[in-house]
Design a protein around this motif. Structure first.
Motif, PDB file in Angstrom:
ATOM      1  N   THR A 194       0.701  -1.357   0.180  1.00 24.50           N
ATOM      2  CA  THR A 194      -0.018  -0.019   0.016  1.00 24.50           C
ATOM      3  C   THR A 194       0.873   1.073  -0.220  1.00 24.50           C
ATOM      4  OG1 THR A 194      -0.145   0.161   2.263  1.00 24.50           O
ATOM      5  CG2 THR A 194      -1.859  -1.051   1.177  1.00 24.50           C
ATOM      6  N   TRP A 195       1.935   1.148  -0.272  1.00 24.02           N
ATOM      7  CA  TRP A 195       2.736   2.484  -0.493  1.00 24.02           C
ATOM      8  C   TRP A 195       2.609   3.134  -1.509  1.00 24.02           C
ATOM      9  CZ3 TRP A 195       8.881   2.795  -1.597  1.00 24.02           C
ATOM     10  CH2 TRP A 195       9.256   4.076  -1.304  1.00 24.02           C
TER      11      TRP A 195
ATOM     12  N   ASP B 200      -0.182  -5.340   3.578  1.00 21.81           N
ATOM     13  CA  ASP B 200       0.984  -4.473   4.163  1.00 21.81           C
ATOM     14  C   ASP B 200       0.876  -3.098   4.257  1.00 21.81           C
ATOM     15  OD1 ASP B 200       3.995  -4.653   4.994  1.00 21.81           O
ATOM     16  OD2 ASP B 200       3.804  -3.255   3.438  1.00 21.81           O
TER      17      ASP B 200
ATOM     18  N   LYS C 163       4.012  -1.080  10.079  1.00 23.56           N
ATOM     19  CA  LYS C 163       5.544  -1.103  10.540  1.00 23.56           C
ATOM     20  C   LYS C 163       5.593   0.280  11.293  1.00 23.56           C
ATOM     21  CE  LYS C 163       6.504  -2.524   5.545  1.00 23.56           C
ATOM     22  NZ  LYS C 163       5.405  -1.656   5.081  1.00 23.56           N
TER      23      LYS C 163
ATOM     24  N   TYR D   4       9.405  -7.027  -0.917  1.00 22.69           N
ATOM     25  CA  TYR D   4       8.914  -5.843  -1.370  1.00 22.69           C
ATOM     26  C   TYR D   4       9.412  -5.202  -2.614  1.00 22.69           C
ATOM     27  CZ  TYR D   4      12.659  -2.533   0.740  1.00 22.69           C
ATOM     28  OH  TYR D   4      13.587  -1.741   0.935  1.00 22.69           O
TER      29      TYR D   4
ATOM     30  N   PRO E 208       8.106  -6.155  -5.376  1.00 16.82           N
ATOM     31  CA  PRO E 208       8.127  -7.367  -6.489  1.00 16.82           C
ATOM     32  C   PRO E 208       8.246  -7.029  -7.686  1.00 16.82           C
ATOM     33  CG  PRO E 208       6.183  -7.656  -5.434  1.00 16.82           C
ATOM     34  CD  PRO E 208       6.883  -6.108  -5.124  1.00 16.82           C
ATOM     35  N   VAL E 209       7.646  -6.045  -8.234  1.00 16.60           N
ATOM     36  CA  VAL E 209       7.736  -5.728  -9.578  1.00 16.60           C
ATOM     37  C   VAL E 209       8.763  -4.438 -10.055  1.00 16.60           C
ATOM     38  CG1 VAL E 209       5.886  -6.950 -10.291  1.00 16.60           C
ATOM     39  CG2 VAL E 209       5.375  -4.364  -9.894  1.00 16.60           C
TER      40      VAL E 209
ATOM     41  N   LYS F  67       2.116  -3.919  -4.888  1.00 17.99           N
ATOM     42  CA  LYS F  67       1.017  -2.878  -4.673  1.00 17.99           C
ATOM     43  C   LYS F  67       0.416  -2.525  -5.972  1.00 17.99           C
ATOM     44  CE  LYS F  67      -0.049   1.878  -5.210  1.00 17.99           C
ATOM     45  NZ  LYS F  67       0.124   2.805  -6.300  1.00 17.99           N
ATOM     46  N   ALA F  68      -1.015  -2.558  -5.949  1.00 18.15           N
ATOM     47  CA  ALA F  68      -1.882  -2.347  -7.082  1.00 18.15           C
ATOM     48  C   ALA F  68      -2.733  -1.392  -6.874  1.00 18.15           C
ATOM     49  CB  ALA F  68      -2.186  -3.705  -7.608  1.00 18.15           C
ATOM     50  N   GLY F  69      -3.096  -0.220  -7.327  1.00 15.33           N
ATOM     51  CA  GLY F  69      -4.232   0.628  -6.908  1.00 15.33           C
ATOM     52  C   GLY F  69      -5.354   0.536  -7.959  1.00 15.33           C
ATOM     53  N   ARG F  70      -4.912  -0.500  -9.034  1.00 16.14           N
ATOM     54  CA  ARG F  70      -6.002  -0.495  -9.965  1.00 16.14           C
ATOM     55  C   ARG F  70      -6.711  -1.940  -9.969  1.00 16.14           C
ATOM     56  NH1 ARG F  70      -3.264   2.350 -15.002  1.00 16.14           N
ATOM     57  NH2 ARG F  70      -1.676   3.170 -13.619  1.00 16.14           N
TER      58      ARG F  70
ATOM     59  N   HIS G 268      -4.800  -4.495 -12.314  1.00 16.14           N
ATOM     60  CA  HIS G 268      -3.635  -4.708 -11.771  1.00 16.14           C
ATOM     61  C   HIS G 268      -3.842  -6.180 -10.652  1.00 16.14           C
ATOM     62  CE1 HIS G 268      -1.410  -0.924 -13.314  1.00 16.14           C
ATOM     63  NE2 HIS G 268      -1.829  -1.995 -14.305  1.00 16.14           N
TER      64      HIS G 268
ATOM     65  N   ASP H 112      -4.666  -9.138 -12.412  1.00 14.74           N
ATOM     66  CA  ASP H 112      -3.623  -9.539 -13.268  1.00 14.74           C
ATOM     67  C   ASP H 112      -2.728 -10.316 -11.913  1.00 14.74           C
ATOM     68  OD1 ASP H 112      -2.146  -9.538 -15.575  1.00 14.74           O
ATOM     69  OD2 ASP H 112      -0.880  -8.177 -14.795  1.00 14.74           O
ATOM     70  N   ASN H 113      -2.336  -9.725 -10.844  1.00 15.19           N
ATOM     71  CA  ASN H 113      -1.410 -10.102 -10.265  1.00 15.19           C
ATOM     72  C   ASN H 113      -1.851 -11.425  -9.288  1.00 15.19           C
ATOM     73  OD1 ASN H 113       0.005  -8.116 -10.557  1.00 15.19           O
ATOM     74  ND2 ASN H 113      -0.270  -6.782  -8.731  1.00 15.19           N
TER      75      ASN H 113
ATOM     76  N   LEU I 286      14.716   0.531  -0.650  1.00 20.60           N
ATOM     77  CA  LEU I 286      13.990   1.682  -1.411  1.00 20.60           C
ATOM     78  C   LEU I 286      13.119   2.553  -0.496  1.00 20.60           C
ATOM     79  CD1 LEU I 286      12.391  -0.175  -4.731  1.00 20.60           C
ATOM     80  CD2 LEU I 286      14.331   1.306  -4.618  1.00 20.60           C
TER      81      LEU I 286
HETATM   82  P1  NAP Z   1       5.565  -2.693  -6.533  1.00 15.38           P
HETATM   83  O1  NAP Z   1       4.655  -3.574  -5.997  1.00 15.38           O
HETATM   84  O2  NAP Z   1       7.042  -3.382  -7.039  1.00 15.38           O
HETATM   85  O3  NAP Z   1       5.188  -1.827  -7.837  1.00 15.38           O
HETATM   86  C1  NAP Z   1       4.183  -1.154  -7.628  1.00 15.38           C
HETATM   87  C2  NAP Z   1       3.883  -0.299  -8.936  1.00 15.38           C
HETATM   88  O4  NAP Z   1       3.646  -1.587 -10.075  1.00 15.38           O
HETATM   89  C3  NAP Z   1       2.591   0.443  -9.228  1.00 15.38           C
HETATM   90  O5  NAP Z   1       3.047   1.614  -9.650  1.00 15.38           O
HETATM   91  C4  NAP Z   1       1.613  -0.367  -9.754  1.00 15.38           C
HETATM   92  O6  NAP Z   1       0.650   0.131 -10.399  1.00 15.38           O
HETATM   93  C5  NAP Z   1       2.556  -1.453 -10.596  1.00 15.38           C
HETATM   94  N1  NAP Z   1       1.803  -2.554 -10.929  1.00 15.38           N
HETATM   95  C6  NAP Z   1       1.412  -3.451  -9.939  1.00 15.38           C
HETATM   96  N2  NAP Z   1       0.637  -4.512 -10.518  1.00 15.38           N
HETATM   97  C7  NAP Z   1       0.690  -4.192 -11.862  1.00 15.38           C
HETATM   98  C8  NAP Z   1       0.578  -5.076 -12.947  1.00 15.38           C
HETATM   99  N3  NAP Z   1      -0.141  -6.371 -12.819  1.00 15.38           N
HETATM  100  N4  NAP Z   1       0.834  -4.818 -14.175  1.00 15.38           N
HETATM  101  C9  NAP Z   1       1.409  -3.204 -14.389  1.00 15.38           C
HETATM  102  N5  NAP Z   1       1.733  -2.651 -13.339  1.00 15.38           N
HETATM  103  C10 NAP Z   1       1.511  -3.139 -12.160  1.00 15.38           C
HETATM  104  O7  NAP Z   1       6.412  -1.628  -5.695  1.00 15.38           O
HETATM  105  P2  NAP Z   1       6.308  -1.066  -3.947  1.00 15.38           P
HETATM  106  O8  NAP Z   1       4.779  -0.518  -3.926  1.00 15.38           O
HETATM  107  O9  NAP Z   1       7.383  -0.369  -3.731  1.00 15.38           O
HETATM  108  O10 NAP Z   1       6.186  -2.378  -3.290  1.00 15.38           O
HETATM  109  C11 NAP Z   1       5.146  -3.283  -2.740  1.00 15.38           C
HETATM  110  C12 NAP Z   1       4.973  -2.933  -1.485  1.00 15.38           C
HETATM  111  O11 NAP Z   1       6.066  -3.315  -0.613  1.00 15.38           O
HETATM  112  C13 NAP Z   1       4.612  -1.468  -1.140  1.00 15.38           C
HETATM  113  O12 NAP Z   1       3.171  -0.850  -1.629  1.00 15.38           O
HETATM  114  C14 NAP Z   1       4.791  -1.496   0.717  1.00 15.38           C
HETATM  115  O13 NAP Z   1       3.579  -2.057   1.031  1.00 15.38           O
HETATM  116  C15 NAP Z   1       5.969  -2.327   0.432  1.00 15.38           C
HETATM  117  N6  NAP Z   1       7.219  -1.796   0.625  1.00 15.38           N
HETATM  118  C16 NAP Z   1       8.022  -2.009   2.030  1.00 15.38           C
HETATM  119  C17 NAP Z   1       9.101  -1.412   2.024  1.00 15.38           C
HETATM  120  C18 NAP Z   1      10.084  -1.228   3.118  1.00 15.38           C
HETATM  121  O14 NAP Z   1      10.915  -0.556   3.423  1.00 15.38           O
HETATM  122  N7  NAP Z   1       9.687  -2.221   4.153  1.00 15.38           N
HETATM  123  C19 NAP Z   1       9.744  -0.510   0.722  1.00 15.38           C
HETATM  124  C20 NAP Z   1       9.027  -0.607  -0.400  1.00 15.38           C
HETATM  125  C21 NAP Z   1       7.774  -1.322  -0.205  1.00 15.38           C
HETATM  126  P3  NAP Z   1      -0.840   0.659 -10.087  1.00 15.38           P
HETATM  127  O15 NAP Z   1      -0.812   1.157  -8.494  1.00 15.38           O
HETATM  128  O16 NAP Z   1      -1.445   1.830 -10.780  1.00 15.38           O
HETATM  129  O17 NAP Z   1      -1.971  -0.464  -9.986  1.00 15.38           O
END
Ligand code: NAP
Length: 276
Positions: A19-20, A48, A78, A190, A192-193, A234-237, A240, A243-244, A276
């Protein structure tokens, strides 16, 4: 849905929802809530969040999304490192619970290591467990030497280490992932994409095309193919999220895994844990 066993025997889905960056823009609030709720209905019941995200607004959004569904959800939040002390952790936890509209967290994590001694954080976490405010605790962004120190400081009950781990960030495979597996502590991967950057990777796109999958699904399925790993995209749509979710049904055979290894080789030498 593949599940992962926590050290206390609880099983949780290997694919959850991050949810970041949510709750940053009121115009998409209802879509983000719909995405999270839709995800829960599809089995992505691990959510998360963190007190840091959108300065508490992400927790409020999650609170709205889980209304009427709290008991289906494995809720993770957290605490800032500066809040991970005897004095401040109970207050930070209470504030998170209020924003989330719940009486307990399933898992509470130290967001990253700061100046509070790890042993003090462990004690503060254990007190919250005793008080019923959290069911278990873990850490985030701790590398192998920090994990050694954590366990030596009384932290053997740590339920997870949430770290940056994806196809383009394979450094932890050298020693952190084996260390966590040896200690039966699941890894929560975290970004993951890679915050969306992986979906534009040419090699990944063309391999995904061949398999009739999307690049995000392939990146997630690669993580889910590993032992002991939970992925929290994280997917705000809603599209997505769907798809995930389908990534959990995608099995990668040895030849696909081999091609992914060639496209995204693990670094030759150990690299310090990235963040990150
Ligand atoms: P992520 O999940 O790797 O990527 C999120 C981005 O990918 C968003 O722009 C999302 O778009 C897009 N996306 C997701 N699914 C998709 C799909 N099927 N097709 C195309 N685009 C897609 O990055 P993240 O948000 O950094 O990491 C995930 C979560 O890990 C965070 O939200 C947070 O909860 C946690 N996190 C923890 C830490 C830590 O320090 N502990 C650091 C970073 C992240 P839309 O939102 O437009 O759908």
């Amino acid at each position: 849905m593949k599940t992962i066993r926590l050290p206390d025997g609880t099983t949780i889905p290997a694919l959850g929802q991050g949810t970041w960056m949510m709750a940053e823009d009121r115009r998409v609030r209802s879509e983000e809530i719909a995405a999270l709720r839709g995800g829960i209905d599809l089995g992505l019941t691990l959510i998360d969040t963190a007190e840091m995200y959108a300065d508490g607004e992400s927790e409020r959004l999650v609170g709205a999304a889980i209304q009427g569904k709290r008991d289906q959800v494995f809720l993770v939040s957290k605490a800032y490192p500066q809040n991970a002390s005897h004095d401040r952790l109970p207050r930070a936890c209470e504030a998170s619970l209020t924003r989330l509209g719940t009486d307990r967290l399933d898992l509470y994590l130290l967001h990253w290591r700061g100046n509070v001694p790890l042993g003090e954080t462990v004690e503060a976490m254990e007190r919250l467990v005793d008080a019923g405010k959290i069911l278990r605790w873990g850490v985030s962004n701790l590398d192998t030497d920090d994990m050694e120190e954590l366990v030596a400081s009384g932290g053997a009950a740590c339920a997870t280490d949430q770290i940056l781990y994806n196809l383009t960030r394979r450094g932890p495979e050298h020693d952190l992932l084996p260390w966590l597996a040896e200690h039966a502590i699941p890894t929560m991967a975290y970004s993951p994409v890679e915050q969306g950057r992986l979906v534009g990777h040419a090699g990944l796109c063309s391999l995904a095309d061949e398999l009739g999958a999307t690049p995000a699904q392939l990146a997630l399925a690669w993580l889910l193919a590993r032992d002991n790993v939970i992925a929290i995209p994280k997917a705000g749509r809603v599209a997505h999220v769907r798809d995930n979710r389908a990534a959990a049904d995608l099995t990668l055979n040895a030849s696909v895994l081999d091609r992914l290894d060639k496209l995204f080789p693990r670094p030759k030498r150990r690299v310090p844990l990235e963040m990150l």
